[in-house]
Scaffold this active site. Structure first.
Site, PDB file in Angstrom:
ATOM      1  N   GLY A  32     -10.273  -3.078   3.555  1.00 46.09           N
ATOM      2  CA  GLY A  32      -9.296  -3.037   4.648  1.00 46.09           C
ATOM      3  C   GLY A  32      -9.323  -1.720   5.390  1.00 46.09           C
ATOM      4  O   GLY A  32     -10.323  -0.993   5.379  1.00 46.09           O
ATOM      5  N   ASP A  33      -8.216  -1.419   6.038  1.00 47.94           N
ATOM      6  CA  ASP A  33      -8.131  -0.211   6.866  1.00 47.94           C
ATOM      7  C   ASP A  33      -7.872   1.060   6.055  1.00 47.94           C
ATOM      8  O   ASP A  33      -8.200   2.159   6.502  1.00 47.94           O
ATOM      9  CB  ASP A  33      -6.993  -0.352   7.885  1.00 47.94           C
ATOM     10  CG  ASP A  33      -5.644  -0.522   7.183  1.00 47.94           C
ATOM     11  OD1 ASP A  33      -5.541  -1.401   6.287  1.00 47.94           O
ATOM     12  OD2 ASP A  33      -4.693   0.213   7.494  1.00 47.94           O
ATOM     13  N   THR A  47       0.849  -1.198   0.000  1.00 49.26           N
ATOM     14  CA  THR A  47       0.000   0.000   0.000  1.00 49.26           C
ATOM     15  C   THR A  47       0.883   1.246   0.000  1.00 49.26           C
ATOM     16  O   THR A  47       2.015   1.194   0.458  1.00 49.26           O
ATOM     17  CB  THR A  47      -0.866  -0.034   1.279  1.00 49.26           C
ATOM     18  OG1 THR A  47      -1.847  -1.041   1.106  1.00 49.26           O
ATOM     19  CG2 THR A  47      -1.534   1.276   1.589  1.00 49.26           C
ATOM     20  N   GLY A  56      -4.793  -5.161   7.338  1.00 49.41           N
ATOM     21  CA  GLY A  56      -5.866  -4.201   7.557  1.00 49.41           C
ATOM     22  C   GLY A  56      -6.856  -4.531   8.651  1.00 49.41           C
ATOM     23  O   GLY A  56      -7.322  -3.647   9.366  1.00 49.41           O
ATOM     24  N   ARG A  87     -14.215  -7.415   0.203  1.00 50.73           N
ATOM     25  CA  ARG A  87     -13.490  -7.088   1.438  1.00 50.73           C
ATOM     26  C   ARG A  87     -12.902  -5.666   1.359  1.00 50.73           C
ATOM     27  O   ARG A  87     -12.365  -5.247   0.350  1.00 50.73           O
ATOM     28  CB  ARG A  87     -12.366  -8.114   1.629  1.00 50.73           C
ATOM     29  CG  ARG A  87     -11.468  -7.854   2.842  1.00 50.73           C
ATOM     30  CD  ARG A  87     -10.185  -7.150   2.447  1.00 50.73           C
ATOM     31  NE  ARG A  87      -9.255  -7.057   3.568  1.00 50.73           N
ATOM     32  CZ  ARG A  87      -8.203  -6.238   3.565  1.00 50.73           C
ATOM     33  NH1 ARG A  87      -7.946  -5.483   2.538  1.00 50.73           N
ATOM     34  NH2 ARG A  87      -7.394  -6.192   4.601  1.00 50.73           N
ATOM     35  N   THR A 107       0.107   1.052   6.857  1.00 49.42           N
ATOM     36  CA  THR A 107       0.166  -0.081   5.931  1.00 49.42           C
ATOM     37  C   THR A 107       0.349  -1.359   6.738  1.00 49.42           C
ATOM     38  O   THR A 107       1.115  -1.383   7.693  1.00 49.42           O
ATOM     39  CB  THR A 107       1.307   0.055   4.913  1.00 49.42           C
ATOM     40  OG1 THR A 107       1.410  -1.166   4.175  1.00 49.42           O
ATOM     41  CG2 THR A 107       2.650   0.359   5.557  1.00 49.42           C
ATOM     42  N   GLY A 108      -0.373  -2.388   6.351  1.00 47.26           N
ATOM     43  CA  GLY A 108      -0.229  -3.645   7.080  1.00 47.26           C
ATOM     44  C   GLY A 108      -1.499  -4.463   6.984  1.00 47.26           C
ATOM     45  O   GLY A 108      -2.342  -4.215   6.121  1.00 47.26           O
TER      46      GLY A 108
END
Ligand code: ASP
Length: 343
Positions: A238-239, A208, A262, A236, A259-260
């Protein structure tokens, strides 16, 4: 005569002290310098799995991107324009999991998410699940500036994008052989197991992109853009497009882009948590980021990283993965570009 001399000397001394005092900075003043920081994703990024020539390729794009945003700020541009132009460069590169290089969903499509937040007004914009928007960060900015909403998704978001003149492309623009192959690899590994496997474990790095900038007016803006997770299903999200989880900005504290993995960043409300630790517990940005990335997030089982800038222009990056693509530059200082945990 002696008496006159005495008074003259006294007046001189008082005015000298007065002058000196007026030149001294108030105790709480800070030297505000404009600053910018970006990430290109965290994950299993080490010198063993990134050869020298590939490192050079990544470095080149990271340098170009940070330089673009720095130049905007240097020329009195706004932090919003700085993060937009910086993120656009990363979105246009096939190297990162955003825009052009977005990962594939289980159905072999590309569904992108992005968000932006401004620290002075706390305005925010976010988009999820778009498949034809060339630069999703541009759409997030349009949503923030030209709609009464914070978050739009899917077809409706694309309809709004067209109305606003945001650049649209054919979905085939997002096809890259490398990402398509990653999807096939993940599916193959998944087919060998009976239970559902979280795609993040198999993707090894997240990719990301995000950027935080502080402009000469002292305004902080944070933005994030992503293709999400390889093999994601069921639309889906994510964050990255969730304000407070993947992106947050508050001029009283800091701006953060994450980033990671989510799901953990959403549950940990990571970006806002860093700001809240500064606001309510008086932690420095560095302390707050350490607490969240090295204590709270791993305790939940999550991994990834953040970039952030506080109101005084301090730049922080923290991650609990082996590496994170990142670059920064502060007014009058050298560009920093790093990828691994020990450089
Ligand atoms: N945080 C992103 C997501 O969960 C993935 C990433 O950081 O690369 O969608």
């Amino acid at each position: 005569m002696r008496c006159i001399n005495f008074w003259l000397i006294l007046v001189f001394l008082i005015s000298a002290v007065g002058c000196k005092k007026s030149k001294t900075k108030p105790e709480n003043s800070v030297d505000k310098k404009f600053a910018i920081v970006l990430h290109g994703g965290a994950g299993y990024i080490t010198s063993d799995n990134l050869n020298d020539s590939l490192q050079a390729v990544y470095k080149d794009v990271l340098m170009t991107a940070i330089n673009k945003g720095y130049t905007v700020l240097e020329n009195n541009g706004s932090s919003i324009e700085a993060i937009r132009q910086t993120i656009n460069i990363l979105e246009d590169s096939p190297l990162f999991n955003a825009g052009r290089g977005s990962v594939f969903t289980h159905n072999e499509t590309n569904e992108m998410d992005a968000s932006v937040m401004i620290g002075n007004t706390k305005d925010a914009g976010a988009v999820a699940g778009v498949m034809r928007v060339k630069n999703p960060i541009d759409l997030a900015i349009q949503i923030m500036q030209n709609s009464p909403h914070v978050m739009l998704s899917g077809k409706g978001a694309e309809e709004f994008a067209s109305q606003q003149g945001v650049k649209m492309v054919d979905p085939s623009y997002f096809y890259t052989e490398k990402r398509f192959q990653s999807l096939q690899d993940v599916k193959e590994k998944e087919s060998k197991k009976t239970a559902y496997i979280n795609p993040t474990i198999l993707d090894e790095k997240f990719g990301t992109v995000g950027c935080v900038a502080l402009d000469k007016q002292g305004n902080i803006v944070a933005g994030t853009s992503t293709g999400g997770m390889t093999n994601k299903r069921w639309n889906r999200i994510g964050d990255s497009p969730i304000i407070g989880a993947g992106t947050y900005a508050n001029n009283a504290t800091c701006g953060v882009s994450c980033t990671g993995w989510g799901e953990y960043f959403i549950r940990g409300v990571v970006a806002y948590d860093i700001s809240a630790l500064m606001e309510y517990r008086g932690l420095s940005l560095h302390e707050a980021a350490q607490e969240v990335i090295h204590n709270k997030l791993p305790a939940m089982g999550g991994d990834g990283g953040i970039i952030a800038i506080d109101k005084a222009g301090n730049i922080v990056w923290e991650f609990n993965t082996p590496g994170m693509f990142r670059a920064s530059q502060k007014e009058g200082e050298e560009i920093r570009v790093e990828m691994f945990s020990k450089n």
